[in-house]
Motif scaffolding. Structure first.
Motif, PDB file in Angstrom:
ATOM      1  N   THR A  65      15.406  -4.893  -5.131  1.00  0.00           N
ATOM      2  CA  THR A  65      16.144  -3.702  -5.544  1.00  0.00           C
ATOM      3  C   THR A  65      17.512  -4.022  -6.128  1.00  0.00           C
ATOM      4  OG1 THR A  65      17.092  -3.447  -3.330  1.00  0.00           O
ATOM      5  CG2 THR A  65      15.049  -2.270  -3.785  1.00  0.00           C
ATOM      6  N   ARG A  66      17.795  -5.272  -6.477  1.00  0.00           N
ATOM      7  CA  ARG A  66      19.111  -5.607  -7.004  1.00  0.00           C
ATOM      8  C   ARG A  66      19.396  -4.803  -8.273  1.00  0.00           C
ATOM      9  NH1 ARG A  66      22.944  -9.504  -6.347  1.00  0.00           N
ATOM     10  NH2 ARG A  66      21.682 -10.639  -4.838  1.00  0.00           N
ATOM     11  N   TRP A  70      25.738  -4.049  -7.996  1.00  0.00           N
ATOM     12  CA  TRP A  70      25.521  -4.685  -6.692  1.00  0.00           C
ATOM     13  C   TRP A  70      26.838  -4.857  -5.944  1.00  0.00           C
ATOM     14  CZ3 TRP A  70      20.967  -5.281  -4.558  1.00  0.00           C
ATOM     15  CH2 TRP A  70      20.869  -6.051  -3.397  1.00  0.00           C
ATOM     16  N   LYS A  71      26.793  -4.614  -4.637  1.00  0.00           N
ATOM     17  CA  LYS A  71      27.987  -4.753  -3.807  1.00  0.00           C
ATOM     18  C   LYS A  71      27.694  -5.655  -2.621  1.00  0.00           C
ATOM     19  CE  LYS A  71      29.898  -0.247  -5.076  1.00  0.00           C
ATOM     20  NZ  LYS A  71      28.979  -0.051  -6.198  1.00  0.00           N
ATOM     21  N   TYR A  74      24.927  -5.320   0.466  1.00  0.00           N
ATOM     22  CA  TYR A  74      23.700  -4.624   0.130  1.00  0.00           C
ATOM     23  C   TYR A  74      22.484  -5.446   0.584  1.00  0.00           C
ATOM     24  CZ  TYR A  74      25.110  -0.718  -2.920  1.00  0.00           C
ATOM     25  OH  TYR A  74      25.583   0.472  -3.418  1.00  0.00           O
ATOM     26  N   GLU A  76      18.692  -7.021   0.217  1.00  0.00           N
ATOM     27  CA  GLU A  76      18.051  -7.665  -0.924  1.00  0.00           C
ATOM     28  C   GLU A  76      16.800  -6.930  -1.396  1.00  0.00           C
ATOM     29  OE1 GLU A  76      18.986 -10.431  -2.621  1.00  0.00           O
ATOM     30  OE2 GLU A  76      20.848 -10.496  -1.474  1.00  0.00           O
ATOM     31  N   GLU A 413      18.367  -3.907   7.299  1.00  0.00           N
ATOM     32  CA  GLU A 413      18.659  -2.772   6.422  1.00  0.00           C
ATOM     33  C   GLU A 413      17.977  -2.984   5.076  1.00  0.00           C
ATOM     34  OE1 GLU A 413      19.231   0.436   5.295  1.00  0.00           O
ATOM     35  OE2 GLU A 413      20.928   0.351   6.702  1.00  0.00           O
ATOM     36  N   HIS A 415      18.111  -0.319   2.510  1.00  0.00           N
ATOM     37  CA  HIS A 415      18.507   0.814   1.684  1.00  0.00           C
ATOM     38  C   HIS A 415      19.816   0.463   0.997  1.00  0.00           C
ATOM     39  CE1 HIS A 415      19.696   4.818   0.435  1.00  0.00           C
ATOM     40  NE2 HIS A 415      18.533   5.293   0.799  1.00  0.00           N
ATOM     41  N   ASN A 416      19.892   0.619  -0.314  1.00  0.00           N
ATOM     42  CA  ASN A 416      21.084   0.116  -1.009  1.00  0.00           C
ATOM     43  C   ASN A 416      21.814   1.165  -1.839  1.00  0.00           C
ATOM     44  OD1 ASN A 416      19.403   0.418  -3.176  1.00  0.00           O
ATOM     45  ND2 ASN A 416      19.612  -1.658  -3.944  1.00  0.00           N
ATOM     46  N   GLU A 417      21.854   2.393  -1.346  1.00  0.00           N
ATOM     47  CA  GLU A 417      22.795   3.351  -1.902  1.00  0.00           C
ATOM     48  C   GLU A 417      24.052   3.255  -1.037  1.00  0.00           C
ATOM     49  OE1 GLU A 417      20.733   7.193  -3.635  1.00  0.00           O
ATOM     50  OE2 GLU A 417      19.814   6.648  -1.728  1.00  0.00           O
ATOM     51  N   TRP A 418      25.175   2.896  -1.604  1.00  0.00           N
ATOM     52  CA  TRP A 418      26.345   2.544  -0.804  1.00  0.00           C
ATOM     53  C   TRP A 418      26.757   3.649   0.162  1.00  0.00           C
ATOM     54  CZ3 TRP A 418      30.696   5.592  -1.136  1.00  0.00           C
ATOM     55  CH2 TRP A 418      30.805   6.432  -2.259  1.00  0.00           C
ATOM     56  N   THR A 421      23.994   3.181   2.983  1.00  0.00           N
ATOM     57  CA  THR A 421      23.981   1.883   3.652  1.00  0.00           C
ATOM     58  C   THR A 421      25.265   1.635   4.433  1.00  0.00           C
ATOM     59  OG1 THR A 421      22.647   1.054   1.815  1.00  0.00           O
ATOM     60  CG2 THR A 421      23.619  -0.578   3.288  1.00  0.00           C
TER      61      THR A 421
END
Length: 771
Positions: A65-66, A70-71, A74, A76, A413, A415-418, A421
């Motif tokens: 999901t990169r 990207w932060k 997050y 991978e 974790e 899930h990568n919506e800041w 997450t």
């Protein structure tokens, strides 16, 4: 809103075939058994719009999901449950014509989900382009008595023709997920094997290398006479085929018994052999015996957890549908498994675990299932504690601080919506509250020493590090969070999150004292394992808990959802044009974030958890303020509002919100049922009846009831288990009767008056108590 499901107390019934509704029905008529499940796809070929879905619990793929923004911190990947081998498939061909409901004329179509027995049946007549008319009657189930086994019976009858009919029963592993990037497929073939009429297909997932062996045994009979089968095969596909001379008035019966075995439960080297043993046992029983066992197993589940509503068939159907789907999603047999928001009914949300389990599902399983079922949901989190500590460390926390993931399959974790997450950290509090809730209900304080205290220590350490001291407010504050209301991001001092954090810190200290007193040796082991610095950490946690800042407005007398909430333009939902709803489909995200509108219970979620701390007037002020600003665009929202409205004796609103949650999927309120059912919110429907209308709580180790009867109903009743006692509770307009089916006497409180309930039935009139 759709309205095509027929009202029936025990069945979900669809009459007539509308291709535009097919994906909705595929969700509604889904079946499962906790270990595997499937959408209600047709057995025969279908070229119309469909979402093919067969799922095996615990088997997932870590999809990359990169993204460009990207932060650090997050994850991978985003884990997703995988569409697995299609085991129900039957290809039917008459001459050059294929039976396909998308290309033929369909009449007398009927689909029934029998919730009492756990079966899906379907019947229809189809006229092919040649004029040939045939009739199909099919029934199938995923066995809840043997959760690795499924079975189906498919009967095809000739109405007006004599012809050779070719039938192929197959396993098809060449499948993909609906949301696959560039139509990527996630399975590789390991092996395939055919022995007589039995097919074995072993597939392996890419990256994660789970292996699943799907095995099927097929028999085909022409007017009762067994037919010789021929084997067909290609990569990821095995089948058994026969060409049968079918005469007018005659019928063909196809029986298919299947097993799905996963390397989660067997060594890969033994997987095929174990599958052979399992299919041999299932085939020896035969379809009829497997069906009999299915009926008996479901009868036991309904005995333990049914809700009976008299006088309202639509409400009765709805509550049983919700209970049925919860029971076939999670059985509690395996502590490695949990509850995805869509269960086995679709792929949205990836099939992963969210905080929904702890906040909404735990109360249901505590009451209607053996104690170890809810316990296993908590043990699932305990086993992921090390991962939670790793998750926190990635975000800069240290010294054993634990942040449980918002979305997970294995504790990581994914899930990568800041704003989710990093900020929706209230999930930590829900997990701690579930430990408290389990112990409050069961009385099992030994859970703290076994598992719970270690989890609480990790969570408490997180909260201590997540707050900071504000010289301006002279209080501890928590900045940059997202509360349950996801229509607010990156806000300061979310009341609910601050409240949960302070409560967690105090509860962890209380829990530690209990373990120290009751299990001193285990307490020392926990101190050594966690490195707990008892005096200093307890002092720090107490300081934070006692000096936490809570936004409050003196003028309205309400707890503010967060700092600056009243800076927003205060528009009420009743003044929103209907054409602008739902907001998440009609408004820009920027506009939503600047509005005062609330997606789901936030402050009210906290007041639901900790209602004992607030008098009715405080609850009423906050309920009236926030409910009028809540758009309920989360499936989890109506149930909390229903329970609180019941607490406030607002019976009309309590029932209104109950209806919104009870038939959410059956009537497709949100126009999204085709993606799968809202499984976790279904537990909220149960809560609306038992905690709302019946007013059931646990106070000081006792069951408490404050019941009322919705005016649309004549009576309602439900079954629950409580600390080894099985109860049947029945409520009418002026009395509550409680049948105690154990030899152990139980004392309950009805409108705060204590009543002993020995073995047998106790009838309590409360007509005078309401005056």
């Amino acid at each position: 809103m759709k309205n095509y499901i027929k009202a029936d107390e025990w069945n979900i019934i669809e009459e007539g075939f509308d291709p535009h509704l097919n994906k909705i029905s595929e969700s509604l008529f889904s079946i499962g058994n906790g270990r595997m499940g499937q959408r209600a796809n047709f057995e025969e070929s279908y070229s119309g719009e469909t979402l093919q879905g067969n799922y095996v619990a615990g088997v997932y793929y870590p999809d990359k999901t990169r993204v460009g923004w990207w932060k650090n911190g997050y994850p991978e990947y985003f884990a997703k449950v995988l569409n697995a081998t299609n085991w129900i498939g039957i290809h039917i061909q008459i001459g050059e014509e294929i039976l396909d409901l998308n290309t033929c004329k369909v009449t007398e179509f009927k689909r029934i989900l029998n919730m009492k027995e756990g079966t899906l049946s379907r019947s229809f007549s189809a006229e092919l382009k040649s004029g040939k008319i045939l009739k199909v009657e099919a029934i199938r189930f995923c066995s809840i008595a043997d959760d690795e086994v499924g079975a189906l019976h498919y009967r095809l009858s000739a109405i007006n023709f004599d012809a050779a009919v070719q039938l192929t029963s197959f396993l098809d592993g060449d499948v993909k997920n609906q949301d696959s990037n560039y139509d990527e497929k996630f399975w590789d073939q390991v092996s395939q094997q055919q022995e007589g009429n039995t097919d074995y297909l072993v597939l392996r997932t890419k990256k994660t290398e789970f292996e699943v062996c799907t095995v099927s045994s097929t028999s085909i009979l022409n007017n009762g006479a067994a037919q010789e089968l021929k084997q067909v095969s290609k990569e990821k596909y095995l089948g058994q085929t026969a060409t049968v001379n079918l005469t007018q008035g005659g019928h063909i019966d196809l029986y298919k018994i299947v097993a799905n075995l996963s390397s989660e439960n067997y060594d890969k080297e033994q997987l095929l052999n174990e599958a052979k043993l399992r299919i041999d046992m299932a085939s020896a029983k035969g379809f009829s015996q497997l069906w009999k066992e299915q009926v008996e197993a479901w009868a036991k589940k309904w005995e333990e957890g049914d809700i009976i509503i008299e006088g309202d068939v639509a409400a009765q159907q709805a509550i049983r549908f919700n209970i049925f789907q919860l029971n076939q999603t999670y059985t509690g047999k395996d502590a490695r498994l949990n509850i995805g928001p869509k269960g086995f009914t679709g792929e949205k949300y990836g099939g992963s675990t969210y905080w929904d389990t702890e906040a909404y599902c735990i109360p249901f399983y505590l009451s209607v299932a053996p104690e170890e079922v809810a316990k296993n949901l908590l043990v699932y989190r305990y086993k992921h504690l090390d991962k939670a500590i790793e998750n926190a460390a990635k975000l800069g926390f240290k010294d054993g601080a634990a942040l449980y993931p918002m979305v997970t399959m294995n504790g990581e974790e994914c899930h990568n919506e800041w704003e989710i997450t990093f900020e929706e950290i209230h999930r930590n509090g829900a997990i701690a509250f579930a430990i408290f809730n389990y112990i409050r209900y069961t009385g099992d304080e030994s859970y703290l020493a076994q598992y719970g205290l270690e989890v609480l220590i990790g969570i408490a350490r997180f909260w201590k590090q997540r707050v900071n001291w504000s010289a301006d407010k002279n209080k501890f504050v928590m900045l940059g969070v997202t509360g349950p209301n996801e229509y607010e991001n990156n806000i300061n001092n979310n009341w609910y999150t601050n409240k949960l954090a302070a409560w967690c810190l105090k509860y962890t200290i209380t829990a530690a004292a209990k373990v120290k007193e009751q299990a001193p040796e285990q307490y020392l082991e926990i101190i050594q394992k966690t490195g707990l610095r008892e005096a200093q950490e307890f002092q720090d946690w107490t300081s934070v808990a006692e000096q936490m800042y809570y936004p409050f407005d003196e003028k309205t007398g309400v707890f503010l959802q967060q700092d600056g909430f009243l800076d927003k333009e205060q528009i009420l939902v009743k003044d929103l044009p209907a054409a602008e709803r739902p907001l998440n489909q009609k408004w820009s995200w920027d506009r939503i974030l600047r509005s005062c509108f609330i997606k789901q219970a936030d402050v009210l979620q906290g007041m639901y958890f900790f209602e004992e701390e607030y008098d009715l007037e405080t609850l009423r002020k906050n309920f009236n303020f926030y409910e009028s600003r809540t758009v309920h665009e989360s499936s989890l929202s109506p149930c909390v509002h229903s329970i609180l409205a019941a607490k406030l004796n607002d019976e009309e609103k309590a029932y209104e919100f109950y209806l919104r949650t009870a038939r959410l999927d059956l009537d497709d309120y949100n126009n999204d049922t085709e993606d799968g059912l809202h499984i976790t919110s279904m537990a909220g429907t149960w809560m609306s009846v038992v905690e709302g209308f019946a007013g059931m709580r646990v106070r000081n180790g006792q069951l408490v009831f404050h019941p009322f009867l919705p005016k649309n109903w004549n009576a309602f009743s439900f079954s629950i288990g409580f600390r080894g006692v099985q109860l049947k509770v029945s409520i009418t307009a002026d009395q509550i009767s409680i049948r105690n089916n154990s030899d152990q006497e139980l004392q309950v409180l009805v409108f705060n008056q204590a009543y002993p309930v020995p073995h047998g039935e106790k009838v309590i009139s409360y007509k005078g108590a309401l005056a």
